[in-house]
Design a protein around this motif. Structure first.
Motif, PDB file in Angstrom:
ATOM      1  N   VAL A 161       0.516  -1.203   0.369  1.00  8.92           N
ATOM      2  CA  VAL A 161      -0.395   0.443  -0.201  1.00  8.92           C
ATOM      3  C   VAL A 161       0.758   1.226  -0.355  1.00  8.92           C
ATOM      4  O   VAL A 161       1.788   1.245   0.628  1.00  8.92           O
ATOM      5  N   PRO A 162       0.924   2.141  -1.056  1.00 12.86           N
ATOM      6  CA  PRO A 162       2.134   3.324  -0.867  1.00 12.86           C
ATOM      7  C   PRO A 162       0.810   4.262   0.459  1.00 12.86           C
ATOM      8  O   PRO A 162       0.023   5.140   0.499  1.00 12.86           O
ATOM      9  N   ALA A 163       1.948   4.268   0.883  1.00 11.29           N
ATOM     10  CA  ALA A 163       1.438   5.354   2.095  1.00 11.29           C
ATOM     11  C   ALA A 163       3.358   6.445   2.253  1.00 11.29           C
ATOM     12  O   ALA A 163       4.036   5.899   2.290  1.00 11.29           O
ATOM     13  N   PRO A 164       3.576   6.957   3.623  1.00 16.38           N
ATOM     14  CA  PRO A 164       4.046   8.012   3.919  1.00 16.38           C
ATOM     15  C   PRO A 164       4.977   6.783   4.762  1.00 16.38           C
ATOM     16  O   PRO A 164       4.767   6.008   5.463  1.00 16.38           O
ATOM     17  N   LYS A 165       6.325   6.836   4.701  1.00 16.34           N
ATOM     18  CA  LYS A 165       7.289   6.328   5.631  1.00 16.34           C
ATOM     19  C   LYS A 165       7.520   7.178   7.179  1.00 16.34           C
ATOM     20  O   LYS A 165       7.793   8.757   6.903  1.00 16.34           O
ATOM     21  N   GLU A 168       7.922  11.044   6.340  1.00 20.56           N
ATOM     22  CA  GLU A 168       8.422  11.276   4.296  1.00 20.56           C
ATOM     23  C   GLU A 168       6.779  12.202   4.110  1.00 20.56           C
ATOM     24  O   GLU A 168       5.914  11.986   4.173  1.00 20.56           O
ATOM     25  N   LYS A 169       7.392  13.055   3.338  1.00 22.29           N
ATOM     26  CA  LYS A 169       6.663  13.856   2.109  1.00 22.29           C
ATOM     27  C   LYS A 169       6.288  13.924   0.994  1.00 22.29           C
ATOM     28  O   LYS A 169       7.587  13.428   0.211  1.00 22.29           O
ATOM     29  N   LEU A 170       5.357  13.108   0.665  1.00 18.81           N
ATOM     30  CA  LEU A 170       4.410  12.548  -1.002  1.00 18.81           C
ATOM     31  C   LEU A 170       4.944  13.607  -1.921  1.00 18.81           C
ATOM     32  O   LEU A 170       4.600  14.403  -1.480  1.00 18.81           O
ATOM     33  N   HIS A 171       5.036  12.976  -2.763  1.00 15.41           N
ATOM     34  CA  HIS A 171       4.680  14.097  -3.826  1.00 15.41           C
ATOM     35  C   HIS A 171       3.682  13.692  -4.649  1.00 15.41           C
ATOM     36  O   HIS A 171       2.358  12.514  -4.356  1.00 15.41           O
ATOM     37  N   GLY A 172       3.227  15.730  -4.857  1.00 14.21           N
ATOM     38  CA  GLY A 172       1.103  15.369  -5.249  1.00 14.21           C
ATOM     39  C   GLY A 172       0.683  16.153  -4.288  1.00 14.21           C
ATOM     40  O   GLY A 172       1.568  16.674  -3.804  1.00 14.21           O
ATOM     41  N   LYS A 173      -0.571  16.286  -4.197  1.00 13.04           N
ATOM     42  CA  LYS A 173      -1.488  17.636  -3.591  1.00 13.04           C
ATOM     43  C   LYS A 173      -3.034  15.795  -3.479  1.00 13.04           C
ATOM     44  O   LYS A 173      -3.594  15.318  -4.058  1.00 13.04           O
ATOM     45  N   SER A 174      -3.193  17.075  -2.746  1.00 16.21           N
ATOM     46  CA  SER A 174      -4.274  15.452  -2.322  1.00 16.21           C
ATOM     47  C   SER A 174      -5.758  16.259  -2.921  1.00 16.21           C
ATOM     48  O   SER A 174      -6.296  16.679  -4.216  1.00 16.21           O
ATOM     49  N   LEU A 175      -6.272  14.557  -3.487  1.00 18.52           N
ATOM     50  CA  LEU A 175      -7.398  14.258  -4.202  1.00 18.52           C
ATOM     51  C   LEU A 175      -8.795  15.366  -4.321  1.00 18.52           C
ATOM     52  O   LEU A 175      -8.989  15.483  -3.318  1.00 18.52           O
ATOM     53  N   ILE A 196      -6.288  10.958  -0.355  1.00 20.78           N
ATOM     54  CA  ILE A 196      -5.942  10.334  -1.644  1.00 20.78           C
ATOM     55  C   ILE A 196      -4.531  11.522  -1.877  1.00 20.78           C
ATOM     56  O   ILE A 196      -4.979  12.892  -2.282  1.00 20.78           O
ATOM     57  N   MET A 197      -3.414  10.771  -2.194  1.00 23.37           N
ATOM     58  CA  MET A 197      -2.374  11.841  -2.474  1.00 23.37           C
ATOM     59  C   MET A 197      -2.415  11.839  -4.469  1.00 23.37           C
ATOM     60  O   MET A 197      -2.357  10.060  -4.579  1.00 23.37           O
ATOM     61  N   VAL A 198      -2.379  12.466  -5.393  1.00 23.81           N
ATOM     62  CA  VAL A 198      -2.416  12.166  -6.933  1.00 23.81           C
ATOM     63  C   VAL A 198      -1.180  13.006  -6.766  1.00 23.81           C
ATOM     64  O   VAL A 198      -0.474  14.187  -6.793  1.00 23.81           O
ATOM     65  N   ASP A 199      -0.585  13.454  -8.130  1.00 23.75           N
ATOM     66  CA  ASP A 199       0.058  13.420  -9.653  1.00 23.75           C
ATOM     67  C   ASP A 199      -0.553  14.220  -9.874  1.00 23.75           C
ATOM     68  O   ASP A 199      -1.711  14.499 -10.407  1.00 23.75           O
ATOM     69  N   GLU A 200       0.054  15.025 -10.753  1.00 19.80           N
ATOM     70  CA  GLU A 200      -0.963  16.262 -12.343  1.00 19.80           C
ATOM     71  C   GLU A 200      -0.946  15.262 -12.959  1.00 19.80           C
ATOM     72  O   GLU A 200      -2.236  15.877 -13.555  1.00 19.80           O
ATOM     73  N   ASP A 201      -0.977  13.762 -13.672  1.00 16.26           N
ATOM     74  CA  ASP A 201      -1.547  13.090 -14.502  1.00 16.26           C
ATOM     75  C   ASP A 201      -3.263  12.082 -13.824  1.00 16.26           C
ATOM     76  O   ASP A 201      -3.755  11.079 -14.423  1.00 16.26           O
ATOM     77  N   PHE A 202      -2.816  12.455 -12.193  1.00 18.05           N
ATOM     78  CA  PHE A 202      -3.718  11.519 -11.308  1.00 18.05           C
ATOM     79  C   PHE A 202      -3.607  10.807 -10.976  1.00 18.05           C
ATOM     80  O   PHE A 202      -4.441   9.775 -10.466  1.00 18.05           O
ATOM     81  N   THR A 231      -0.132   8.735  -5.680  1.00 14.80           N
ATOM     82  CA  THR A 231       1.380   8.661  -5.088  1.00 14.80           C
ATOM     83  C   THR A 231       1.188   7.975  -4.065  1.00 14.80           C
ATOM     84  O   THR A 231       2.108   7.593  -3.309  1.00 14.80           O
ATOM     85  N   GLY A 232       0.597   8.238  -2.499  1.00 14.49           N
ATOM     86  CA  GLY A 232       0.037   7.310  -1.897  1.00 14.49           C
ATOM     87  C   GLY A 232      -1.204   8.087  -0.969  1.00 14.49           C
ATOM     88  O   GLY A 232      -1.902   8.764  -1.326  1.00 14.49           O
TER      89      GLY A 232
END
Length: 410
Positions: A123-127, A148-155, A287-293, A296-297
């Motif tokens: 499961v992708p989650a912060p360390k 850990e700070k995950l890349h991306g922003k909240s969905l 849910i954290m997502v990148d620019e392409d949705f 990321t975690g």
């Protein structure tokens, strides 16, 4: 109401907007201006990364961007190391609504145990890097978690119009991964020597009697869990700790729910005492997502708990047609149906069928209609019948005497 806390200033502070909840100061119109008022900066050397210096950005309270740094229960402060690494310090908010420190510490310990468990999964989650509890040995004074700070922003689900199916496919992969790790009890994770299921780590499922914390669980069956939860609510109503303005109505509803538990559970898939980790606040921004949705975690595992598959693997709140539920409708939404089909397509047909009022009265009507118990009766008719049905209940009698109400004999 307040005077400005800026050194040497005695002007009246601006009400509401002049209250900085980050540095706990009241500011006048002059010292509230950007560039004049800045929360204290901090720079330290971290022994957690071999003495590499780190610092945090100026803590500036901004009502526009506050959701990115402050949730309902926690502050999120970025920790910036000189070599470019970024961590997040998750710090519990403290105000009049805060729970006692002993409960906050228990919740932090449970979230830490959850992170440790997730590290063993896909499961992708912060360390998790470090944590400290709120006690006298903590030099920071407040409890916190470093992660850990995950890349991306909240969905934001409404913005992912073209990518919603792909998002659901990725989320289904997370559910399939969690389904590989069953537990034998209902509760929250805890870690002493090993990770195990312990009492629920949540304010609403915790009682305090003469300042002594009394947690709920763990439980070995759904019926035991639901009945214990409802009995706690009934007790809190009698003690005037909740629903103080609608005590009789709230008591009647929860007394009805107590009777409904075995009826409702009899209509579900048989409880085989295999439970799975469930995110407790899955409205979408976890849910954290990148620019392409791409996911990321998954963040914000506070209050996470084990649950039966019918609960653990149903559609997240963010996919539900909430407005329809408040109107008393029990039909599945289009996103729920799509998500269930995706789970089936991923070779988990056993999970496929699980994703599934004008104010509260609509919700309560929908519940009774779904359970086929007192269905088709409006609120006034139901309340009148419930008052007579539970007329011998000592708790109800106490409330009726307290509020000066009487139960009719017919």
């Amino acid at each position: 109401m307040w005077t400005c806390d800026f050194a040497g200033c005695g002007k009246p502070a601006v009400r509401n907007l002049g209250n900085c909840i980050l540095c706990n100061r009241h500011l006048c119109s002059q010292h509230l201006q950007y560039g004049v008022h800045e929360c204290p900066k901090w720079e330290v050397t971290s022994p957690l990364r071999g003495g590499i210096p780190c610092s945090g950005p100026p803590l500036q309270y901004d009502r526009v961007t506050r959701s990115s740094v402050m949730g309902g229960m926690n502050y999120h402060i970025e920790v910036c190391f000189d070599d470019g690494i970024r961590w997040i310090a998750r710090v519990r908010r403290f105000n009049a609504t805060s729970s006692p420190a002993v409960l906050q510490n228990y919740i932090v310990q449970s979230e830490v145990a959850t992170f440790k468990f997730l590290e063993r999964t896909g499961v992708p989650a912060p360390k998790l890097f470090y944590f400290a509890l709120d006690n006298e040995d903590n030099s920071v004074v407040v409890g916190y978690i470093l992660m850990e700070k995950l890349h991306g922003k909240s969905l934001r689900w409404s913005l992912a119009t073209q990518e919603q199916r792909r998002m659901m496919e990725q989320l289904a992969d997370v559910f399939v991964e969690l389904s590989k790790y069953p537990f034998d009890r209902l509760g929250s994770l805890h870690c002493l020597n090993d990770i195990h299921v312990s009492a629920f780590a949540r304010e609403s499922l915790t009682d305090f009697v003469q300042s002594e914390m009394r947690t709920m669980g763990p439980f070995s069956s759904l019926e035991e869990y639901h009945k214990s939860e409802i009995r706690l609510i009934l007790d809190l109503i009698l003690r005037e700790e909740i629903y103080s303005q609608q005590a009789v109505d709230a008591y009647l509803i929860h007394r009805f729910l107590l009777d409904l538990v075995p009826i409702a559970l009899s209509k579900l898939v048989q409880d085989d005492q295999r439970y799975y980790l469930k995110h407790a606040d899955d409205k979408g921004d976890h849910i954290m997502v990148d620019e392409d949705f791409h996911i990321t975690g998954i963040i914000d595992w506070e209050w996470a708990h084990t649950a039966p598959p019918t609960h653990a693997f149903n559609s997240p709140i963010g996919l539900l047609p909430v407005a329809e539920f408040y109107r008393g409708t029990n039909n599945l939404g289009s996103n729920e149906i799509t998500f269930a089909r995706i789970l089936g397509e991923k070779s988990r047909p056993d999970l496929e069928g699980l994703s599934g009022t004008d104010g509260f009265l609509g919700l309560f009507q929908g519940l009774r209609d779904a359970a086929k118990v007192d269905d088709g009766v409006d609120w006034d008719g139901w309340k009148s019948a419930a008052l007579y049905r539970y007329r011998e209940d000592t708790g109800l009698q106490l409330l009726l005497c307290r509020h000066g109400n009487l139960v009719s004999e017919g």
